[in-house]
Design a protein around this motif. Structure first.
Motif, mmCIF file in Angstrom:
data_model
loop_
_atom_site.group_PDB
_atom_site.id
_atom_site.type_symbol
_atom_site.label_atom_id
_atom_site.label_comp_id
_atom_site.label_asym_id
_atom_site.label_seq_id
_atom_site.Cartn_x
_atom_site.Cartn_y
_atom_site.Cartn_z
ATOM 1 N N ASN A 114 -21.887 19.214 41.237
ATOM 2 C CA ASN A 114 -22.648 18.074 40.533
ATOM 3 C C ASN A 114 -21.946 17.282 39.371
ATOM 4 O O ASN A 114 -21.227 18.027 38.883
ATOM 5 N N LEU A 115 -22.248 16.163 39.253
ATOM 6 C CA LEU A 115 -21.573 15.822 37.923
ATOM 7 C C LEU A 115 -22.331 15.921 36.709
ATOM 8 O O LEU A 115 -23.729 16.112 36.731
ATOM 9 N N LEU A 116 -21.840 16.388 35.454
ATOM 10 C CA LEU A 116 -22.673 17.011 34.353
ATOM 11 C C LEU A 116 -21.926 16.456 33.268
ATOM 12 O O LEU A 116 -20.753 16.006 33.104
ATOM 13 N N PRO A 117 -22.547 16.133 32.137
ATOM 14 C CA PRO A 117 -22.101 15.431 31.019
ATOM 15 C C PRO A 117 -21.033 16.331 30.302
ATOM 16 O O PRO A 117 -21.238 17.428 30.205
ATOM 17 N N LEU A 118 -19.911 16.008 30.010
ATOM 18 C CA LEU A 118 -18.930 16.581 29.488
ATOM 19 C C LEU A 118 -19.093 16.891 28.227
ATOM 20 O O LEU A 118 -18.557 18.052 27.641
ATOM 21 N N ASN A 119 -19.861 16.310 27.343
ATOM 22 C CA ASN A 119 -20.011 16.593 25.871
ATOM 23 C C ASN A 119 -21.362 17.031 25.658
ATOM 24 O O ASN A 119 -21.814 17.156 24.484
ATOM 25 N N ASP A 120 -22.015 17.782 26.664
ATOM 26 C CA ASP A 120 -23.302 18.440 26.503
ATOM 27 C C ASP A 120 -23.032 19.921 26.159
ATOM 28 O O ASP A 120 -22.244 20.537 26.760
ATOM 29 N N GLY A 121 -23.497 20.115 24.870
ATOM 30 C CA GLY A 121 -23.649 21.734 24.297
ATOM 31 C C GLY A 121 -23.940 22.840 25.355
ATOM 32 O O GLY A 121 -23.189 23.590 25.595
ATOM 33 N N MET A 130 -18.943 31.692 32.075
ATOM 34 C CA MET A 130 -18.307 31.601 33.374
ATOM 35 C C MET A 130 -19.413 31.406 34.358
ATOM 36 O O MET A 130 -19.632 32.080 35.382
ATOM 37 N N ILE A 131 -20.544 30.715 34.047
ATOM 38 C CA ILE A 131 -21.848 30.373 34.927
ATOM 39 C C ILE A 131 -21.292 29.038 35.887
ATOM 40 O O ILE A 131 -21.712 29.248 37.300
ATOM 41 N N ILE A 132 -20.802 28.179 35.090
ATOM 42 C CA ILE A 132 -20.197 26.997 35.915
ATOM 43 C C ILE A 132 -18.837 26.948 35.484
ATOM 44 O O ILE A 132 -18.079 27.479 34.782
ATOM 45 N N GLY A 133 -17.922 26.038 36.444
ATOM 46 C CA GLY A 133 -16.690 25.813 36.141
ATOM 47 C C GLY A 133 -16.462 24.263 36.563
ATOM 48 O O GLY A 133 -17.127 23.671 37.487
ATOM 49 N N LYS A 134 -15.295 23.741 36.052
ATOM 50 C CA LYS A 134 -14.730 22.522 36.444
ATOM 51 C C LYS A 134 -14.225 22.334 38.001
ATOM 52 O O LYS A 134 -13.477 23.253 38.264
ATOM 53 N N ASN A 137 -9.454 18.998 37.810
ATOM 54 C CA ASN A 137 -8.700 18.840 36.671
ATOM 55 C C ASN A 137 -8.720 17.737 36.055
ATOM 56 O O ASN A 137 -8.582 17.387 34.882
ATOM 57 N N GLN A 138 -8.770 16.749 36.988
ATOM 58 C CA GLN A 138 -8.785 15.320 36.643
ATOM 59 C C GLN A 138 -9.875 14.520 37.421
ATOM 60 O O GLN A 138 -10.031 14.863 38.509
ATOM 61 N N TYR A 139 -10.408 13.713 36.543
ATOM 62 C CA TYR A 139 -11.519 12.800 37.340
ATOM 63 C C TYR A 139 -11.462 11.516 36.328
ATOM 64 O O TYR A 139 -11.528 11.362 35.143
ATOM 65 N N LEU A 152 -18.839 22.797 39.388
ATOM 66 C CA LEU A 152 -19.266 23.683 40.460
ATOM 67 C C LEU A 152 -20.013 24.917 39.863
ATOM 68 O O LEU A 152 -19.615 25.455 38.815
ATOM 69 N N LEU A 153 -20.905 25.611 40.424
ATOM 70 C CA LEU A 153 -21.513 26.944 40.347
ATOM 71 C C LEU A 153 -20.535 28.062 40.680
ATOM 72 O O LEU A 153 -20.176 27.966 42.036
#
Length: 199
Positions: A114-121, A130-134, A137-139, A152-153
């Motif tokens: 899913n899309l998630l805010p990149l700047n979210d703490g 290591m619960i989620i990962g990008k 590399n480019q979007y 991704l989870l």
């Protein structure tokens, strides 16, 4: 014939070359004299025997130390990985309700992305754990202030939630309680994007 020995050059050689040096110098020192004579190496060994012996001792010692370090690192990595999976559920239960909302939203998507805010703490925190990962590399991002990126989870989290019904119930109950507040609903709504919004 000039033969300069620089110890620092020997110490910086790759392991494969160090192994070859140890083997070659060891053979020169330990092979029978008849065999060395047949290879016309006797004069060379008589002249540079001390240097050959030194190369053998140094390269063999470095190989032994490297081997011990690699074995130690291998065992240490396995132990850390075992501990990582052993404490997986405990780490997931320590997540904040908002972080649990993020994880559950990914888990509920068919491809766990899913899309998630990149700047979210919270996103950065669970990424560092290591619960989620990008997912890439480019979007393409249209607005840097509200940048969202596909995440991704991680497979181990999926396995934990699929394999432990009590943990999944805990996540669902936590999200349900968290979303009773309108402020929390707005927070989650602004952070999470449906799968269809970026395909």
């Amino acid at each position: 014939m000039k033969f300069d020995l620089n110890i620092t050059d020997i110490l910086n050689l790759p392991v494969k070359i160090m192994s070859a040096l140890a083997l070659a110098s060891g053979l020169m020192l330990l092979l029978p004299a008849k065999f060395l004579k047949a290879l016309y190496l006797t004069p060379f060994i008589n002249k540079y025997g001390f240097i050959i012996g030194l190369i053998f001792i140094v390269s063999f010692s470095i190989l032994i130390v490297t081997l011990f370090i690699q074995i130690f690192n291998f065992i240490s990595k396995k132990r850390k990985l075992k501990l990582f999976y052993k404490n997986a559920e405990k780490r997931l239960r320590k997540l904040s309700p908002y972080e649990i909302c993020i994880v559950l939203s990914l888990f509920e998507n068919e491809n766990y992305t899913n899309l998630l805010p990149l700047n979210d703490g919270a996103v950065r925190k669970i990424e560092s754990e290591m619960i989620i990962g990008k997912a890439t590399n480019q979007y393409m991002i249209s607005d840097l202030n509200t940048a969202k990126f596909p995440y991704l989870l991680q497979p181990w989290v999926v396995d934990e939630l699929k394999g432990k019904s009590e943990l999944l119930d805990f996540f669902e109950n936590t999200v349900e309680d968290f979303l009773k507040s309108e402020d929390n609903q707005k927070l989650v709504f602004n952070a999470l994007v449906k799968q269809s919004d970026y395909y």
